[in-house]
Design a protein around this motif. Structure first.
Motif, mmCIF file in Angstrom:
data_model
loop_
_atom_site.group_PDB
_atom_site.id
_atom_site.type_symbol
_atom_site.label_atom_id
_atom_site.label_comp_id
_atom_site.label_asym_id
_atom_site.label_seq_id
_atom_site.Cartn_x
_atom_site.Cartn_y
_atom_site.Cartn_z
ATOM 1 N N CYS A 37 0.837 -1.191 0.000
ATOM 2 C CA CYS A 37 0.000 0.000 0.000
ATOM 3 C C CYS A 37 0.878 1.249 0.000
ATOM 4 O O CYS A 37 2.064 1.188 0.328
ATOM 5 N N LEU A 46 -6.130 -7.200 4.220
ATOM 6 C CA LEU A 46 -7.145 -6.497 3.451
ATOM 7 C C LEU A 46 -7.828 -7.451 2.472
ATOM 8 O O LEU A 46 -7.210 -8.387 1.974
ATOM 9 N N GLU A 50 -10.980 -3.714 -0.469
ATOM 10 C CA GLU A 50 -10.345 -2.706 0.391
ATOM 11 C C GLU A 50 -8.986 -2.302 -0.180
ATOM 12 O O GLU A 50 -8.623 -1.130 -0.155
ATOM 13 N N ALA A 53 -9.419 -0.010 -3.098
ATOM 14 C CA ALA A 53 -9.927 1.284 -2.650
ATOM 15 C C ALA A 53 -8.802 2.138 -2.053
ATOM 16 O O ALA A 53 -8.801 3.362 -2.200
ATOM 17 N N LYS A 54 -7.833 1.513 -1.382
ATOM 18 C CA LYS A 54 -6.724 2.238 -0.769
ATOM 19 C C LYS A 54 -5.564 2.453 -1.729
ATOM 20 O O LYS A 54 -4.582 3.093 -1.373
ATOM 21 N N CYS A 56 -3.710 -0.071 -3.070
ATOM 22 C CA CYS A 56 -2.689 -1.079 -2.817
ATOM 23 C C CYS A 56 -2.550 -1.982 -4.027
ATOM 24 O O CYS A 56 -3.508 -2.217 -4.767
#
Length: 172
Positions: A37, A46, A50, A53-54, A56
């Motif tokens: 990430c 994760l 997720e 969305a971040k 990563c």
């Protein structure tokens, strides 16, 4: 001797700590994916949603190696060696020692101040009298510079003695 034993013990502990480093390879399991990430953070906690969305990215190929080190223990303060309260100086003895030290410093200060006054008189504000063997101006200039350095050194010595006397509460 004690400090060398202490540093030797510390060196042995540090060597053991380095030798005991545990290198643990972390392989991505079949059901877990490792993500990298932003901020150089690696995680496998994760879900794919997720992680995307971040921002990563999945790591494929090379496994991650985590190096765990042994945290060195804090060093214990050194204990007094057997003497205990016998090594303490009585207050009257300490006062006598302080008085002797003050007298010595005052005598040294008087001697240094007299030497400084003599040097300043001879220096004559940068215009000392020429000696007979100083027909060469360069030789005269070298002597003047040496005298100036001597005056500066003596002034520093006097200032240091005054600082030492101030520690005893004596106004110079």
């Amino acid at each position: 001797m004690k400090s060398s034993k202490k540093s030797l013990r510390w060196g042995i502990q540090a060597a053991c700590a380095l030798a005991c480093l545990v290198v643990v390879p972390v392989h991505a399991q079949q059901d877990k994916q490792v993500y990298r990430c932003p901020g150089n953070l690696y995680t496998d906690a994760l879900s794919p949603k997720e992680a995307s969305a971040k921002g990563c990215k999945t790591l494929d190929g090379a496994p991650i190696t985590v190096i765990q080190s042994v945290v060195p223990r804090g060093t214990a303060p050194a204990k007094a060696s057997g003497a205990g309260s016998e090594s303490k100086v009585q207050s009257e003895d300490q006062k006598a020692r302080d008085a002797d030290a003050r007298r010595i410093l005052e005598a040294e200060l008087r001697k240094e101040e007299e030497a400084l006054a003599a040097l300043k008189k001879e220096y004559n504000n940068g215009q000392p009298e020429r000696k007979g063997d100083e027909r060469n101006y360069q030789k005269y200039q070298e002597r003047v510079e040496a005298m100036k350095a001597s005056v500066t050194r003596k002034e520093a010595d006097v200032a240091a003695l005054k600082r030492e006397l101030a520690k005893f509460g004596v106004a110079p």
